[in-house]
Write a protein that holds these residues in place. Sequence first.
Motif, PDB file in Angstrom:
ATOM      1  N   PRO A  49     105.538 -50.201  40.661  1.00 15.58           N
ATOM      2  CA  PRO A  49     106.880 -50.477  40.129  1.00 15.58           C
ATOM      3  C   PRO A  49     107.532 -51.705  41.260  1.00 15.58           C
ATOM      4  CG  PRO A  49     107.297 -48.423  41.231  1.00 15.58           C
ATOM      5  CD  PRO A  49     105.589 -48.568  41.147  1.00 15.58           C
ATOM      6  N   LYS A  50     108.000 -52.796  40.737  1.00 16.15           N
ATOM      7  CA  LYS A  50     108.419 -53.835  41.658  1.00 16.15           C
ATOM      8  C   LYS A  50     109.216 -53.398  42.864  1.00 16.15           C
ATOM      9  CE  LYS A  50     108.040 -57.428  37.935  1.00 16.15           C
ATOM     10  NZ  LYS A  50     108.992 -58.378  37.376  1.00 16.15           N
ATOM     11  N   ALA A  51     109.935 -52.415  42.912  1.00 11.36           N
ATOM     12  CA  ALA A  51     110.669 -51.945  43.683  1.00 11.36           C
ATOM     13  C   ALA A  51     109.772 -51.620  45.054  1.00 11.36           C
ATOM     14  CB  ALA A  51     111.473 -50.832  43.390  1.00 11.36           C
ATOM     15  N   GLN A  52     108.501 -51.309  44.708  1.00 10.54           N
ATOM     16  CA  GLN A  52     107.655 -50.827  45.788  1.00 10.54           C
ATOM     17  C   GLN A  52     106.771 -52.013  46.379  1.00 10.54           C
ATOM     18  OE1 GLN A  52     105.807 -47.418  44.229  1.00 10.54           O
ATOM     19  NE2 GLN A  52     107.301 -45.882  45.286  1.00 10.54           N
ATOM     20  N   HIS A  53     106.855 -53.231  45.618  1.00 10.38           N
ATOM     21  CA  HIS A  53     105.896 -54.351  46.070  1.00 10.38           C
ATOM     22  C   HIS A  53     105.973 -54.813  47.543  1.00 10.38           C
ATOM     23  CE1 HIS A  53     104.769 -55.838  41.886  1.00 10.38           C
ATOM     24  NE2 HIS A  53     104.644 -54.385  41.887  1.00 10.38           N
ATOM     25  N   ALA A  54     107.528 -54.891  48.006  1.00 13.64           N
ATOM     26  CA  ALA A  54     107.661 -55.316  49.295  1.00 13.64           C
ATOM     27  C   ALA A  54     106.874 -54.397  50.442  1.00 13.64           C
ATOM     28  CB  ALA A  54     108.983 -55.323  49.761  1.00 13.64           C
ATOM     29  N   ALA A  55     107.107 -53.164  50.261  1.00  8.44           N
ATOM     30  CA  ALA A  55     106.364 -52.070  50.931  1.00  8.44           C
ATOM     31  C   ALA A  55     105.033 -52.064  50.838  1.00  8.44           C
ATOM     32  CB  ALA A  55     106.692 -50.537  50.668  1.00  8.44           C
ATOM     33  N   MET A  56     104.389 -52.333  49.667  1.00  8.10           N
ATOM     34  CA  MET A  56     102.958 -52.357  49.531  1.00  8.10           C
ATOM     35  C   MET A  56     102.398 -53.622  50.157  1.00  8.10           C
ATOM     36  SD  MET A  56     100.522 -50.756  48.028  1.00  8.10           S
ATOM     37  CE  MET A  56      99.286 -51.187  49.398  1.00  8.10           C
ATOM     38  N   THR A  57     103.110 -54.807  50.012  1.00  8.14           N
ATOM     39  CA  THR A  57     102.852 -56.266  50.633  1.00  8.14           C
ATOM     40  C   THR A  57     102.616 -55.899  52.174  1.00  8.14           C
ATOM     41  OG1 THR A  57     103.680 -57.233  48.837  1.00  8.14           O
ATOM     42  CG2 THR A  57     103.110 -58.496  51.154  1.00  8.14           C
ATOM     43  N   GLY A  58     103.467 -55.048  52.906  1.00  8.71           N
ATOM     44  CA  GLY A  58     103.651 -54.813  54.203  1.00  8.71           C
ATOM     45  C   GLY A  58     102.467 -54.247  54.653  1.00  8.71           C
ATOM     46  N   LEU A  59     101.918 -53.287  53.687  1.00 15.85           N
ATOM     47  CA  LEU A  59     100.425 -52.316  54.100  1.00 15.85           C
ATOM     48  C   LEU A  59      99.541 -53.480  53.898  1.00 15.85           C
ATOM     49  CD1 LEU A  59     101.444 -48.820  52.087  1.00 15.85           C
ATOM     50  CD2 LEU A  59     101.121 -49.237  54.528  1.00 15.85           C
ATOM     51  N   ILE A  60      99.296 -54.120  52.844  1.00 15.73           N
ATOM     52  CA  ILE A  60      98.486 -55.072  52.779  1.00 15.73           C
ATOM     53  C   ILE A  60      98.135 -55.784  53.971  1.00 15.73           C
ATOM     54  CG2 ILE A  60      97.723 -57.232  51.516  1.00 15.73           C
ATOM     55  CD1 ILE A  60      98.758 -56.065  48.938  1.00 15.73           C
ATOM     56  N   VAL A  61      99.450 -56.362  54.481  1.00 20.57           N
ATOM     57  CA  VAL A  61      99.225 -57.193  55.575  1.00 20.57           C
ATOM     58  C   VAL A  61      98.802 -56.559  56.903  1.00 20.57           C
ATOM     59  CG1 VAL A  61     100.798 -58.535  57.186  1.00 20.57           C
ATOM     60  CG2 VAL A  61     101.050 -58.792  54.779  1.00 20.57           C
ATOM     61  N   VAL A  62      99.450 -55.220  57.169  1.00 16.89           N
ATOM     62  CA  VAL A  62      99.070 -54.542  58.260  1.00 16.89           C
ATOM     63  C   VAL A  62      97.543 -54.330  58.299  1.00 16.89           C
ATOM     64  CG1 VAL A  62      99.210 -52.375  59.198  1.00 16.89           C
ATOM     65  CG2 VAL A  62     101.295 -53.699  58.473  1.00 16.89           C
ATOM     66  N   PHE A  63      96.919 -53.437  57.246  1.00 17.19           N
ATOM     67  CA  PHE A  63      95.555 -53.133  57.076  1.00 17.19           C
ATOM     68  C   PHE A  63      94.617 -54.224  56.888  1.00 17.19           C
ATOM     69  CE2 PHE A  63      97.625 -49.190  56.260  1.00 17.19           C
ATOM     70  CZ  PHE A  63      96.834 -48.160  56.893  1.00 17.19           C
ATOM     71  N   SER A  64      94.929 -55.385  56.484  1.00 10.69           N
ATOM     72  CA  SER A  64      94.161 -56.670  56.659  1.00 10.69           C
ATOM     73  C   SER A  64      93.958 -57.346  58.059  1.00 10.69           C
ATOM     74  CB  SER A  64      94.767 -57.600  55.558  1.00 10.69           C
ATOM     75  OG  SER A  64      94.573 -57.284  54.412  1.00 10.69           O
ATOM     76  N   ALA A  65      94.916 -57.119  58.385  1.00  5.60           N
ATOM     77  CA  ALA A  65      95.061 -57.570  60.003  1.00  5.60           C
ATOM     78  C   ALA A  65      94.320 -56.823  60.979  1.00  5.60           C
ATOM     79  CB  ALA A  65      96.630 -57.764  60.448  1.00  5.60           C
ATOM     80  N   LEU A  66      94.304 -55.371  60.813  1.00  7.29           N
ATOM     81  CA  LEU A  66      93.461 -54.434  61.630  1.00  7.29           C
ATOM     82  C   LEU A  66      92.066 -54.787  61.073  1.00  7.29           C
ATOM     83  CD1 LEU A  66      95.749 -51.192  61.333  1.00  7.29           C
ATOM     84  CD2 LEU A  66      95.478 -52.790  63.175  1.00  7.29           C
ATOM     85  N   GLY A  67      91.733 -54.912  59.770  1.00  9.42           N
ATOM     86  CA  GLY A  67      90.259 -55.039  59.499  1.00  9.42           C
ATOM     87  C   GLY A  67      89.820 -56.334  60.164  1.00  9.42           C
ATOM     88  N   GLY A  68      90.522 -57.464  60.048  1.00  3.79           N
ATOM     89  CA  GLY A  68      90.019 -58.823  60.537  1.00  3.79           C
ATOM     90  C   GLY A  68      89.821 -58.574  62.227  1.00  3.79           C
ATOM     91  N   THR A  69      90.781 -57.947  62.828  1.00  2.00           N
ATOM     92  CA  THR A  69      90.514 -57.661  64.378  1.00  2.00           C
ATOM     93  C   THR A  69      89.242 -56.933  64.670  1.00  2.00           C
ATOM     94  OG1 THR A  69      92.886 -58.056  64.595  1.00  2.00           O
ATOM     95  CG2 THR A  69      91.414 -56.933  66.555  1.00  2.00           C
ATOM     96  N   THR A  70      89.209 -55.756  63.841  1.00  2.00           N
ATOM     97  CA  THR A  70      88.048 -55.031  64.121  1.00  2.00           C
ATOM     98  C   THR A  70      86.821 -55.717  63.762  1.00  2.00           C
ATOM     99  OG1 THR A  70      89.424 -53.157  63.410  1.00  2.00           O
ATOM    100  CG2 THR A  70      86.860 -52.583  63.440  1.00  2.00           C
ATOM    101  N   GLY A  71      86.614 -56.498  62.715  1.00  2.15           N
ATOM    102  CA  GLY A  71      85.411 -57.067  62.317  1.00  2.15           C
ATOM    103  C   GLY A  71      84.901 -57.974  63.332  1.00  2.15           C
ATOM    104  N   SER A  72      85.775 -58.997  63.825  1.00  3.78           N
ATOM    105  CA  SER A  72      85.648 -59.973  64.824  1.00  3.78           C
ATOM    106  C   SER A  72      85.028 -59.335  65.956  1.00  3.78           C
ATOM    107  CB  SER A  72      86.888 -60.832  64.930  1.00  3.78           C
ATOM    108  OG  SER A  72      86.417 -61.686  65.918  1.00  3.78           O
ATOM    109  N   MET A  73      85.714 -58.259  66.533  1.00  2.00           N
ATOM    110  CA  MET A  73      85.569 -57.643  67.695  1.00  2.00           C
ATOM    111  C   MET A  73      84.048 -57.005  67.814  1.00  2.00           C
ATOM    112  SD  MET A  73      89.272 -56.572  69.386  1.00  2.00           S
ATOM    113  CE  MET A  73      88.743 -56.189  71.033  1.00  2.00           C
TER     114      MET A  73
END
Length: 408
Positions: A343-367
Motif C-alpha cells: 500500500p502507498k502508505a508503506q512506500h516511504a518505509a520500503m524506500t528506506g529499506l531499499i536504500v539501506v540494503f542497497s548501500a550495504l550491498g554496495g559496500t560489501t561488494g566493493s570491499m
Amino acid sequence: MATLRIRLSLLLTYFVFAILLNSVGTVVLQVIHTYQISKSAASVLEGFKDIPIAVVSFLIAAYLPRLGYKRALQLALTLVTAACVLMPLVPAFWTTKLLFFTVGASFALVKVSVYASIGVVTRSKAEHASLLNFIEGGFMLGVLSGYWLFSAFMDPAAPQSSGWLQVYWLLALLCVANLVLLSSTSFPTPELPAVQPFRQDFIAMLQLVYKPLVFVFVLSAFLYVLIEQGIGSWLPTFNNEVLALPNQLSVQLTSIFAASLALGRILAGVVLKKISWYSLLNGCLLAMALLIILTLPLTHDIHVDADVSLLSAPLAAYLFPLIGLFMAPVYPVINSVILSALPKAQHAAMTGLIVVFSALGGTTGSMVTGYTFANFNGQTAFYLCLLPLSLLLLSVGLFHRQSKLVTV
C-alpha cells in the motif's frame, strides 16, 4: 514555466550526483597510483559513500517534508561544492574519504527530495512515470559522462600525477550553477504527513522485513548491488592491471559498462511488455554468468602495444563491460514488484529499506572484490561474482513465488 524550472533543477541535480557517485571506480584507480595506497585501503571508499546514504536516509527521510525539499537540495549541493573545492586544494586520501562521505550523505537528501518533488509537480500516474524515467535517464547520462570527464583530466604519461584532481573545480562549478537555478525557482509546499515519534517510524520500517516477500526482496536487492558495485568499482583497476591498459584508457573503456546499463534499462521497458518479469530476470542472470565464464579466460596473458588506443584494446575490454546490458533490468524490476505489492502508505518505509540494503550491498561488494583483487588477482575477484549471482538466481525464484502467494 515554474514547473519546467523545477524539473530542470531536479534533472541537473541528479546529473551532477550521478557523476560523483559513480566516480568511485575511477577514483580508486587514481588514488592507488597518486597516493601509493593498497587496494584494500582504497576499497573503503565505497563504504564512505554508501554507509552515509543508508544512515542519513534511514534517519531523516520522514522529516524532509518539514525541512522542505528545496532546502534539502540546496543543503546537499552546498556541502558537495565545498567537498569538491577541497579535493584539489588539499590533495590527500583523507580528503577523498571526506568527499565520498559528503556525497553519500548529500545524495540521501537528494534522492528522497527528488522522488518526492516528482509527485508534487506531476498530475497523473503516466506523467509521474514519464518524468521519473526522464530523470533516471539523466542520471545514467551523468554516469556515462563522468568516465569521459575524469579521463580528460588524466595524463597517460604520468599515472602518479595529481592533475586529475582539477576535474573537481569543474564539478564544483556545475554544483554552483545548479544551486543558483534552484535558489531562483519556487517549489510548491508539500502536504506534511502526521507527526509521529521517530521510534514509531523506525519500528514500522523494521516490521516490514518480517514479511516473507519483503525479506526475500531485501536479500535480492543486497545481492544485486553487491555484484554491480563489485564490478563497477573495480573495472577501471581491472582494465589497468589485468589488461595492461593506461589509466586514461581504462576509465574510458569502463564507460561501456555504464552505457550497457542505460541501454539495458531502455530495452527492458520494451521487452517487459511481451514477457513476464521473472522470465526476463532469469534470462538476464544466466546471461551474466555465461558472459563471466566465457570472457574472463580471454584476459590471461594479455600483451598490448605501447600505443594502444580505444580501437585497439584487447577484445575482453569490450566484452566484459557488456555484462551491464543483462544486469540492468534486475534492480528496477524487483523494486517495481515490491512497491506495487505494498500500500502507498508503506512506500516511504520500503524506500528506506531499499536504500539501506542497497548501500550495504554496495559496500560489501566493493570491499570483498578489493580484498580478493589484492590478495589473489583480478580474474579471481570477478569469478567470485558467480557465487552471489547463484544466490541471486535462487532469491529471485523465491521472490517470484512469494509475490504470487503472499499479499503484503
